[in-house]
Design a protein around this motif. Structure first.
Motif, PDB file in Angstrom:
ATOM      1  N   LYS A 168      13.881  10.920  22.788  1.00 40.64           N
ATOM      2  CA  LYS A 168      14.898  11.120  21.740  1.00 40.64           C
ATOM      3  C   LYS A 168      14.268  11.496  20.399  1.00 40.64           C
ATOM      4  N   ILE A 169      13.215  10.781  20.002  1.00 35.05           N
ATOM      5  CA  ILE A 169      12.605  11.118  18.711  1.00 35.05           C
ATOM      6  C   ILE A 169      11.790  12.405  18.821  1.00 35.05           C
ATOM      7  N   TYR A 170      11.257  12.680  19.999  1.00 40.43           N
ATOM      8  CA  TYR A 170      10.533  13.934  20.252  1.00 40.43           C
ATOM      9  C   TYR A 170      11.455  15.124  19.986  1.00 40.43           C
ATOM     10  N   GLU A 171      12.657  15.072  20.553  1.00 43.97           N
ATOM     11  CA  GLU A 171      13.618  16.165  20.374  1.00 43.97           C
ATOM     12  C   GLU A 171      14.110  16.227  18.930  1.00 43.97           C
ATOM     13  N   ARG A 172      14.304  15.072  18.335  1.00 43.24           N
ATOM     14  CA  ARG A 172      14.831  15.048  16.968  1.00 43.24           C
ATOM     15  C   ARG A 172      13.829  15.614  15.970  1.00 43.24           C
ATOM     16  N   MET A 173      12.540  15.387  16.218  1.00 42.48           N
ATOM     17  CA  MET A 173      11.515  15.890  15.305  1.00 42.48           C
ATOM     18  C   MET A 173      11.419  17.412  15.312  1.00 42.48           C
ATOM     19  N   LYS A 174      11.953  18.064  16.328  1.00 43.43           N
ATOM     20  CA  LYS A 174      11.940  19.528  16.362  1.00 43.43           C
ATOM     21  C   LYS A 174      12.802  20.110  15.247  1.00 43.43           C
ATOM     22  N   THR A 175      13.788  19.347  14.785  1.00 36.36           N
ATOM     23  CA  THR A 175      14.637  19.809  13.681  1.00 36.36           C
ATOM     24  C   THR A 175      14.391  19.020  12.398  1.00 36.36           C
ATOM     25  N   GLN A 176      13.842  17.814  12.518  1.00 29.98           N
ATOM     26  CA  GLN A 176      13.532  16.992  11.343  1.00 29.98           C
ATOM     27  C   GLN A 176      12.024  16.814  11.202  1.00 29.98           C
TER      28      GLN A 176
END
Length: 374
Positions: free
Chosen positions: A189-197
């Motif tokens: 979840k944080i892996y995917e979120r860091m792609k935009t944040q």
């Protein structure tokens, strides 16, 4: 593709993947040849000035077998961004360290040199107190506009990063495997979120699996991208202390959370305090002591002043140089006569307004007025 950086990128990608030749030598060869393509085309007799016979043999073999344009096209098709030390978009803080990786693969964005960045690292098997402090400080740093750098490891690292993301901040994960592999898998979840944040970064090419020997070298990138390294819980012989040593060698500030003398999870932290590390008691105090708050304030004032002074004039000047085919930041700088930082600020604003889009690392073009879908 247009512009010298774009023209040279496939060759920089090739050079980054030549085995057995270190980052320093790749940098030295590029400086001598002026571009990665010139290194690729350099006669063997000339290369002998720099490389031993076995290393020269490896480079020659890679030249023969490597389809430069084809391999680079495959990378682009995989959606992975690549930047080399030869490009101005390469993170300036990282470029300053002695053994900076010649090439970086990434999703999302690269950390900005103008935005303060702090690494929060520590024990994988942490205490409830450690979990609480990592979450608290990760959130507070994000609220202060500080980018959080870490390795997305279990425990302190990922807790701090998750808190920063949930607070609306930016976080960057440096992996000990390819950027296309989420490790550990539980942090998807944080892996995917860091792609935009923020972004996901690695010096290892896509498809490289996580191996124990790959993690210690990546720690120099975590500290290299950071202004300050904060350690929350570390045993006496913790791997976290490797990052602390690297940070100190790079001239970075190291702060640690103190703990009880009888607590094994605090042994490493307390030892660092004894050796002169900063005492981390609050985010606000640390930002004041290290001058990061003042640095952020000056940057914001400079950005605000640039916008106020230039207004539509600067906007129009840059717009005239942009086109519907990609241009590098260097091209825009040369054509507009504007300063590098000013161009970055303008491009950020134009991208947010939907007038410009970033097509690859360091390359921008005008955005169409309509999104036509078939």
């Amino acid at each position: 593709m247009n512009g010298e950086s774009s023209w040279d990128e496939p060759y920089a990608y090739w050079l980054a993947n030549v085995p057995g030749i270190g980052n320093r030598m790749k940098r030295k060869l590029s400086a001598y040849g002026k571009s990665a393509r010139e290194v690729y085309e350099m006669p063997e007799k000339e290369l002998m000035q720099f490389l031993s016979a076995p290393k020269l043999e490896k480079m020659v073999r890679e030249r023969r077998r490597w389809d430069v344009e084809g391999e680079y096209r495959k990378l682009q098709e995989e959606g992975v961004n690549f930047v080399s030390l030869l490009e101005t978009s390469y993170p300036e803080k990282l470029a300053a360290i002695e053994d900076a990786p010649f090439g970086l693969y990434f999703y999302g964005r690269l950390p900005s040199k103008s935005v303060p960045s702090v690494a929060i690292i520590g024990a994988r098997e942490c205490s409830e107190y450690g979990r609480y402090m990592a979450g608290l400080w990760g959130s507070q740093l994000a609220q202060e506009g500080v980018a959080l750098i870490s390795g997305m490891a279990r425990g302190i690292d990922s807790i701090g990063q998750r808190a920063a993301l949930e607070a609306g901040g930016n976080s960057y994960a440096v992996l000990g495997c390819g950027t296309d592999i989420c490790y550990p898998a539980e942090n998807r979840k944080i892996y995917e979120r860091m792609k935009t944040q923020g972004g996901i970064l690695s010096e290892y090419s896509p498809g490289t699996g996580p191996k124990p020997q790959l993690f210690p070298p990546r720690n120099r990138i975590i500290s290299g991208l950071s202004d300050v390294v904060v350690i929350i819980e570390a045993r006496e012989k913790s791997g976290t202390l490797i990052t602390a040593d690297m940070a100190l060698e790079q001239g970075k500030e190291v702060y640690v959370l103190p703990g009880r003398a009888t607590d094994r999870l605090s042994e490493g932290c307390n030892r660092l305090i004894k050796q002169g590390a900063g005492l981390m008691l609050s985010v606000s105090e640390m930002l004041e002591e290290t001058g990061l708050r003042e640095k952020k304030r000056r940057w914001e004032e400079e950005l605000s002043g640039t916008e106020a002074d230039e207004g539509e004039k600067g906007h129009t000047k840059l717009e005239k140089c942009l086109d519907f085919y990609p241009k590098s930041i260097e091209q825009l700088q040369e054509e507009s006569g504007m300063e590098y930082r000013e161009i970055i600020c303008r491009l950020m604003n134009l991208c947010m307004d939907g007038e410009v889009k970033q097509v690859s690392a360091g390359f921008y073009q005008k955005a169409g007025k309509y999104d036509i879908r078939i």
